[in-house]
Design a protein around this motif. Structure first.
Motif: not given
Length: 444
Positions: A214-237
């Motif tokens: 998933v990370k590799t395919m995202a990077e190929e599209r100029g994106l970053h995929a994260t599995f971090m549990p809670k990257p943003f306080g206002d969004l679901t983890g």
């Protein structure tokens, strides 16, 4: 898998390179790129690594080299590089199994289960969020149009990500994993791809490969995929819910299934669940391994209106406010596991807790059908409902006192794990956040 069978595999699939891979404590895959012309040496001697350089591996720069012994039977062709195969392995030091190898730790628990006549099957729901990096270096959600308060299952936003999603699904189909349900999840720019369950080792290997893919395919599209549990306080983890069941060793009979039970669970399943609940506070130190994990395990509602994460040591039917959900007859779902959990360690400790429950015929207690997020503290106390740890520090304290979970990891490794996680907690606790500056700096 015999060497001659591997040689035939290499020839039939035109494999030119191997990624001889293992994971460190955090579940991050490490690897060496080995040409197939060196197959015989790799099979006999493994690939060598300096453990101290690979992460939290219990080694110093003076320690003997790690040898990663490939498990070719679990190898898989890399779909976007069909001349390459990824092969997971187990670490050895000076010819002996390495007690700090997460895959070895899981294998030992699976051998224990097999000796009792059980096969541990696991399915995983691995959520991830797509991000992009702005001009100032800060990560934001990748799609500026994905702004709904309740974006879950939204077709319009899913449509904008069809290219990445269908590429990932196609790769899983090529690998033979059987992807079957894929969607936009509850947070903005959050997605989930589900594939068929298997034995715990196969699922852990696949889960590891999947996160890298998933990370590799995202990077190929100029994106970053994260599995971090809670990257943003206002969004679901992001969780990685584990669906678990025990079968006979021939994988023909689901030992958790009892169609006469209202929930479709056998007595063994209830006892297994009782064990997981009894050891829940210690288990979370492994299934929620980061400081950040405990910012997901809250009842506070993000933008969508619900965290979808457990807070209490409870179980229920198809009730997503519980720690353990019964989604269908014959299996249980642990919702504590998050996107940062090491799949091998998480499976090992959950199995050990469940087996302890079976051995001691542990009663899981009362089934809960209510929305536990809405109950008051007094109502929770009246029902005897206990809380999951609120911080990594609390979870580590619980792990230190739990002999069953520590034994599953190995006493030496569990001590090292606690040392690493407490150091992580200290580093976090001693840092000064933007929130503290914004709240206190101009006041005091």
């Amino acid at each position: 898998m015999e060497l001659r069978d591997v040689e035939k595999w290499v020839k039939d699939k035109d494999i030119e390179y191997f990624l001889c891979s293992f994971v460190e404590m955090g579940g991050m895959p490490k690897a060496k790129l080995v040409p197939a012309t060196n197959l015989e040496d790799m099979a006999a001697e493994g690939a060598g690594f300096a453990g101290f350089a690979a992460g939290n591996m219990g080694q110093g720069p003076h320690s003997p080299e790690l040898a990663n012994m490939p498990d070719f039977g679990q190898g898989m062709i890399v779909p976007w590089r069909p001349n390459m195969a990824w092969v997971p392995g187990n670490l050895e030091v000076e010819g002996e199994p390495f007690d700090y190898c997460p895959r070895t730790i899981l294998n030992r628990q699976l051998e224990r289960a097999r000796a009792l006549g059980y096969r541990f099957n696991v399915g995983v729901e691995a959520e991830f969020i797509l991000l992009k990096r702005g001009e100032e270096g800060r990560f934001t959600t990748s799609d500026p149009f994905d702004t709904l308060d309740k974006p879950c299952y939204d077709l319009v936003t899913l449509n904008r990500n069809f290219d990445l999603m269908t590429t990932l699904i196609g790769h899983l189909q090529a690998l033979g994993w059987g992807p079957y349900a894929n969607d936009h999840e509850d947070a903005n720019c959050q997605f989930e791809i589900n594939w068929e369950y298997s034995d715990a080792l196969t699922t852990a290997d696949r889960h590891t490969f999947y996160r890298w893919m998933v990370k590799t395919m995202a990077e190929e599209r100029g994106l970053h995929a994260t599995f971090m549990p809670k990257p943003f306080g206002d969004l679901t983890g992001s969780g990685a819910h584990f669906h678990m069941s025990l079968w006979d060793t021939d994988n023909e009979t689901n030992l958790f299934l009892d169609e006469s039970d209202p929930s479709g669970l056998s007595r063994m399943a209830y006892h297994f669940m009782g064990g997981v609940l009894a050891h829940a506070k210690a288990l979370v130190a492994v299934t929620g391994p980061l400081v950040n994990s405990y910012k997901r395990l809250t009842r506070g509602a993000p933008r969508s209106g619900a965290s979808w994460a457990p807070v209490y040591v409870t179980y229920g039917g198809s009730n997503r406010t519980q720690m353990i959900r019964i989604p269908a007859p014959g299996r249980i779902e642990n919702r504590c596991v998050d996107g940062a959990a090491n799949p091998y360690l998480a499976s090992a400790v959950l199995l050990a807790a469940g087996l302890d429950g079976i051995e001691n015929e542990t009663d899981p207690g009362r089934r809960n059908n209510e929305n536990l997020y809405e109950l008051t503290e007094a109502e929770l106390a009246e029902r005897g409902i206990d809380y999951l740890p609120a911080t990594l520090r609390d979870a580590c304290d619980a792990l230190e006192q739990d002999e069953v979970v520590r034994e599953a990891l190995g006493q030496e490794y569990s001590g090292y794990y606690l040392e690493c996680k407490r150091e992580e907690w200290r580093d976090y606790h001693q840092s000064v956040s933007d929130w503290e500056r914004e709240t206190y700096l101009s006041v005091f």
